[in-house]
Design an enzyme around this catalytic site. Structure first.
Site, PDB file in Angstrom:
ATOM      1  CG  HIS A  45      -2.055  -1.217   1.055  1.00 47.33           C
ATOM      2  ND1 HIS A  45      -3.121  -1.218   1.945  1.00 47.33           N
ATOM      3  CD2 HIS A  45      -2.246  -1.994   0.161  1.00 47.33           C
ATOM      4  CE1 HIS A  45      -3.947  -2.170   1.421  1.00 47.33           C
ATOM      5  NE2 HIS A  45      -3.469  -2.819   0.513  1.00 47.33           N
ATOM      6  CD  GLU A  47      -1.282   4.055   3.962  1.00 49.19           C
ATOM      7  OE1 GLU A  47      -2.430   4.164   4.598  1.00 49.19           O
ATOM      8  OE2 GLU A  47      -1.112   3.339   3.148  1.00 49.19           O
ATOM      9  CB  CYS A  79      -1.688   1.038   6.149  1.00 45.78           C
ATOM     10  SG  CYS A  79      -1.344   0.346   4.470  1.00 45.78           S
ATOM     11  CB  SER A 162     -20.176   8.691 -36.263  1.00 42.70           C
ATOM     12  OG  SER A 162     -19.704   7.350 -35.977  1.00 42.70           O
ATOM     13  CD1 TRP A 164     -11.630   9.698 -37.948  1.00 41.83           C
ATOM     14  CD2 TRP A 164     -12.546   8.617 -35.973  1.00 41.83           C
ATOM     15  NE1 TRP A 164     -10.971   8.502 -37.727  1.00 41.83           N
ATOM     16  CE2 TRP A 164     -11.489   7.884 -36.598  1.00 41.83           C
ATOM     17  CE3 TRP A 164     -13.158   8.472 -34.780  1.00 41.83           C
ATOM     18  CZ2 TRP A 164     -11.671   6.730 -36.074  1.00 41.83           C
ATOM     19  CZ3 TRP A 164     -13.113   7.237 -34.314  1.00 41.83           C
ATOM     20  CH2 TRP A 164     -12.110   6.440 -34.777  1.00 41.83           C
ATOM     21  N   PRO A 285     -26.811   6.052 -27.860  1.00 44.13           N
ATOM     22  CG  PRO A 285     -28.279   7.046 -29.530  1.00 44.13           C
ATOM     23  CD  PRO A 285     -26.928   6.247 -29.368  1.00 44.13           C
ATOM     24  N   GLY A 289     -29.483   6.455 -22.532  1.00 43.84           N
ATOM     25  CA  GLY A 289     -30.892   6.684 -21.741  1.00 43.84           C
ATOM     26  C   GLY A 289     -31.232   5.794 -20.885  1.00 43.84           C
ATOM     27  CB  ALA A 290     -31.434   2.018 -20.582  1.00 45.29           C
TER      28      ALA A 290
END
Length: 355
Positions: A45, A47, A79, A162, A164, A285, A289-290
């Site tokens: 970790h 520490e 820790c 789409s 780019w 989309p 939306g869901a």
């Protein structure tokens, strides 16, 4: 502490299911003698890294940590005890640990005669560790919805093209977002129309996220790019879907369907059980939306290109909003210029939903 927060961010994308944590140690006169951050799950970790760097200079000093030092033994030791053994006299942490299995580090420190104080730069540290904190508090992964659109909100032209909409700078930034996430998620529409690859490119040392494809009827062709070996892939299908045509060894998750769709919270529950703590939603989309209607979007990152199309699909479909009073309001947290584009980051003003 701000330096510790910056150090913690270096662990984004490689520490899950553990948090990102940074630590700075100063000697008794305030000179920085050790720094560290949690670099990977199962490793030392923050520490411990900082204490090793400081050595004997840590004795009598102060440790600044972005998260309350842990108080349990997992793949690594506690820790809080490491700080006690190093002779630290004061610990300042930013965010209290909400995980009941690891919390209590500050009490352990105080019991050993060490001064322990919390709350310094709490909001900044929480923002940097929001994925892990959300997963602990809500019991589901933190979800970021990323989209790209023109200034008039179109995600594609009228003929469906789409590529780019946004600039190379924006597309490179999306790979950074992917590298920081545990998983990248798309739905069936995006799979069929774009055949996305979803792997991270151009980010040195990146851990590839899990690529998740929602395909209720398992109609994904075996030639789909998402099925290559560039990154792991999970195919989420309905309980009765025929998956015999898929390549041997394909990771498949079966979930019940409601009106032909996979439930948002059912999915998130199962992903959380797989130790996924952050999901980047790159679907179209309808899927966005869901998730918004389910109250399961914690952050929105929009890449806006200085272009106008006038027609074509919108970036967001039905999200359960029928009048202006129901509009999903957001707090704008950042606006950054990327080449010719603008990257907008915002979070919902209402509390995210748990399940």
């Amino acid at each position: 502490m701000r330096r510790a927060i910056a150090l913690a961010s270096r662990g984004l994308g490689s520490t899950s299911p553990n948090p990102v944590v940074g630590c700075v140690i100063t000697d008794p006169v305030g000179t920085v003698v050790g720094e560290g951050w949690h670099q990977r799950a199962g490793g030392p970790h923050a520490e411990v890294h900082a204490l090793r760097a400081a050595g004997e200079a840590a004795r009598g000093g102060t440790a600044y940590v972005t998260l309350e030092p842990c108080n349990h033994t997992g793949r690594t030791g506690p820790c809080a005890q490491a700080l006690v053994q190093a002779g630290i006299s004061r610990v300042v942490y930013a965010v209290a640990d909400p995980n009941p299995q690891a919390s209590g580090g500050s009490a352990t420190l105080r019991a050993a005669g060490i001064t322990a104080e919390g709350g310094l730069l709490e909001a900044e540290a929480e923002a940097g560790n929001i994925a892990w904190l959300t997963s602990v508090r809500l019991g589901r992964p933190h979800v970021t919805w990323k989209y790209a659109a023109t200034l008039d909100g179109r995600s594609a032209a009228a003929d469906g093209s789409s590529r780019w909409i946004t600039s190379p700078e924006s597309r490179a930034d999306v790979h950074r977002l992917r590298a920081e996430a545990d998983a990248v998620l798309v739905g069936g529409g995006t799979l069929r129309e774009d055949d996305p690859h979803l792997a991270v490119r151009g980010v040195e040392g990146a851990v590839q996220p899990l690529r998740i494809a929602l395909d209720p009827r398992a109609t994904l062709p075996t030639t789909a790019r998402i099925l290559d070996d560039a990154a792991p892939t999970l195919l989420v299908v309905g309980e009765d879907a025929d998956t015999r045509h898929l390549p041997p060894g394909t990771d498949v998750l079966r979930l019940p369907l409601t009106d032909g769709r996979i439930g948002v919270h059912d999915l998130l529950d199962r992903l959380h059980a797989r130790d996924l703590r952050s999901v980047l939603l790159e679907g179209g989309p309808t899927l966005a939306g869901a998730f918004l209607e389910a109250g399961a979007v914690d952050r929105v990152v929009g890449y806006l290109a200085p272009a106008l199309l006038g027609a074509g699909p919108a970036a967001l479909a039905h999200a359960g909003v029928t009048n202006i009073a129901q509009a999903l309001r957001l707090d704008l947290t950042e606006a950054v210029r990327l080449g010719p584009d603008l990257r907008i980051t915002a979070v919902p003003t209402t509390a995210p939903k748990e399940h």
